[in-house]
Design a protein around this motif. Sequence first.
Motif, short mmCIF file in Angstrom:
data_model
loop_
_atom_site.label_atom_id
_atom_site.label_comp_id
_atom_site.label_asym_id
_atom_site.label_seq_id
_atom_site.Cartn_x
_atom_site.Cartn_y
_atom_site.Cartn_z
N VAL A 12 51.96 32.95 36.27
CA VAL A 12 51.01 32.89 36.55
C VAL A 12 50.03 32.66 34.92
CG1 VAL A 12 48.50 33.31 37.61
CG2 VAL A 12 50.82 33.32 38.80
N ARG A 13 49.79 32.03 34.60
CA ARG A 13 49.05 31.79 33.14
C ARG A 13 47.60 32.68 33.12
NH1 ARG A 13 49.64 27.24 31.13
NH2 ARG A 13 50.96 25.62 32.80
N THR A 14 46.82 33.15 33.28
CA THR A 14 45.93 33.99 32.87
C THR A 14 45.53 34.70 32.30
OG1 THR A 14 43.76 35.06 34.89
CG2 THR A 14 46.25 35.84 34.71
N THR A 15 43.94 34.78 31.91
CA THR A 15 43.18 36.08 30.78
C THR A 15 43.10 36.85 31.76
OG1 THR A 15 40.68 34.70 31.68
CG2 THR A 15 42.08 33.56 29.75
N ALA A 22 47.39 39.39 46.89
CA ALA A 22 46.93 39.28 47.94
C ALA A 22 45.86 38.20 47.19
CB ALA A 22 46.42 39.99 47.77
N SER A 23 45.32 37.48 46.41
CA SER A 23 44.15 36.74 45.95
C SER A 23 44.87 35.54 45.71
CB SER A 23 43.81 37.28 44.53
OG SER A 23 44.56 38.12 43.25
N LEU A 24 46.59 35.59 45.30
CA LEU A 24 47.20 34.49 44.47
C LEU A 24 47.42 33.99 46.16
CD1 LEU A 24 48.97 32.49 42.89
CD2 LEU A 24 50.38 33.83 43.22
N HIS A 25 47.98 34.68 46.98
CA HIS A 25 47.85 34.34 48.89
C HIS A 25 46.78 33.35 48.81
CE1 HIS A 25 47.95 34.11 52.90
NE2 HIS A 25 49.49 34.54 52.79
N THR A 26 45.44 34.05 48.92
CA THR A 26 44.11 33.66 49.29
C THR A 26 44.15 32.07 48.36
OG1 THR A 26 43.61 35.97 49.59
CG2 THR A 26 41.94 34.70 49.61
N ALA A 27 44.08 32.46 47.62
CA ALA A 27 43.89 30.89 46.60
C ALA A 27 44.65 29.59 46.86
CB ALA A 27 43.86 30.97 45.25
N ILE A 28 46.08 30.47 47.50
CA ILE A 28 46.87 29.42 47.84
C ILE A 28 46.42 28.28 49.61
CG2 ILE A 28 48.96 28.12 47.80
CD1 ILE A 28 49.98 30.61 45.98
N TYR A 79 41.63 28.21 39.67
CA TYR A 79 40.49 29.03 39.09
C TYR A 79 40.89 29.92 40.51
CZ TYR A 79 37.18 27.56 36.05
OH TYR A 79 36.94 26.39 34.66
N ILE A 80 40.88 31.95 39.62
CA ILE A 80 41.19 32.44 40.95
C ILE A 80 39.85 33.98 40.28
CG2 ILE A 80 42.26 34.49 41.77
CD1 ILE A 80 45.02 33.10 41.51
N ASN A 81 39.36 34.44 41.80
CA ASN A 81 38.70 35.47 41.52
C ASN A 81 37.40 34.81 39.91
OD1 ASN A 81 39.50 36.33 43.16
ND2 ASN A 81 40.84 38.16 42.27
N HIS A 82 37.03 33.79 39.71
CA HIS A 82 36.20 33.08 38.84
C HIS A 82 37.23 33.40 37.43
CE1 HIS A 82 33.36 33.52 41.49
NE2 HIS A 82 32.91 34.30 41.87
N GLU A 83 38.23 32.92 37.19
CA GLU A 83 38.74 33.32 36.10
C GLU A 83 40.13 32.36 36.10
OE1 GLU A 83 38.93 35.33 33.58
OE2 GLU A 83 38.20 36.99 34.14
#
Lengths: 101, 226
Positions: A12-15, A22-28, A79-83
């Motif tokens: 996962v490329r993120t800032t 868990a957050s990745l699971h929710t987003a997918i 986007y995950i958690n506004h990032e």
Amino acid sequence: MRDKKRYILCRVRTTSDSLTAASLHTAIMNKLCEFYGWSGRAISALKTWQLKDKRDYFILRCSLKGLPYVLFSTSLVTYINHEKVAIDVLRISGTIKSLLS
Amino acid sequence: MNKRFFIDAWLMPLTTSDAVEMVKLAGELGYKAVAVEGNDEILKASSEVADRLGIELYRRRTINVNIKEKLYDELSKNRWSYELISVKSNERDVVMAALRDMRVDTVLMSHPSAPLVDRHMLSVTNNIVEVAFSDLLKYGYETFYRVLRLSSHLKKDRIRVVVSSCATNCFEMRSPRQLASVFFVMGVGSDRAIETVSGAIIEALRQNKAKLEGMLDTSGVWRIER
């Protein structure tokens, strides 16, 4: 009969540094639900794990039948958690052992 | 190590630093060729990185027109300067003209204002139909519906399709498997879906490059050098 499974190695490329499995699971799952509804979620049977030594690498487990859905959903997550994020699928395998070798 | 030759047929970096980063990332993701659209500086910077990493780089130009005469003007101006010429239009007539013109390589059909593919279009289609992945991210259902209609023709081998990322920065780039999943998820077989990021377009691009370098005659005869 036991369902066949597929393991996907993702980066996962993120800032942000605070991304969790868990957050990745929710987003997918949200993307899956958006395109394929509850049946898509149920067919894919998605699970996520974060690698201990490399925090931006994740392992996804899904059913063989749900593999196309999961691949498509991972590519739609922006986007995950506004990032801003981008998920790269690096490798797909039938076992965790060969996935990480 | 991947044996397949994957190509991202549309990278559109806005700055030279973006171009460098994107070509590097394309190499990491497993692409062996990229087509870049941009000004001379961007193309030069991309070319230097691509040479260093052993990635094939092609210059791309997207012609955005809605009048047929304008399309022909643009084609005669640009055909011999770029390896990949793509056409984007909202008008059905222009799209049909582009689909049958030999100077065009790909025709974009994934944006929401593009005409829907029907049997009249299919009967004249000679070129590759292109789906830009960024349209899916931007427009969602509108593009999904268009791609779904294309997938039924792809299953029956009526058209050739290429999926490109159309990325303007690193966050919009996806791995070849993910781009292929667009058609995989619509019921197209996995082999045929992967062909959308590694198939027909590569041969066309290599031929175009050879033509521009004078290695291939317009009649299709290759020059052999000793």
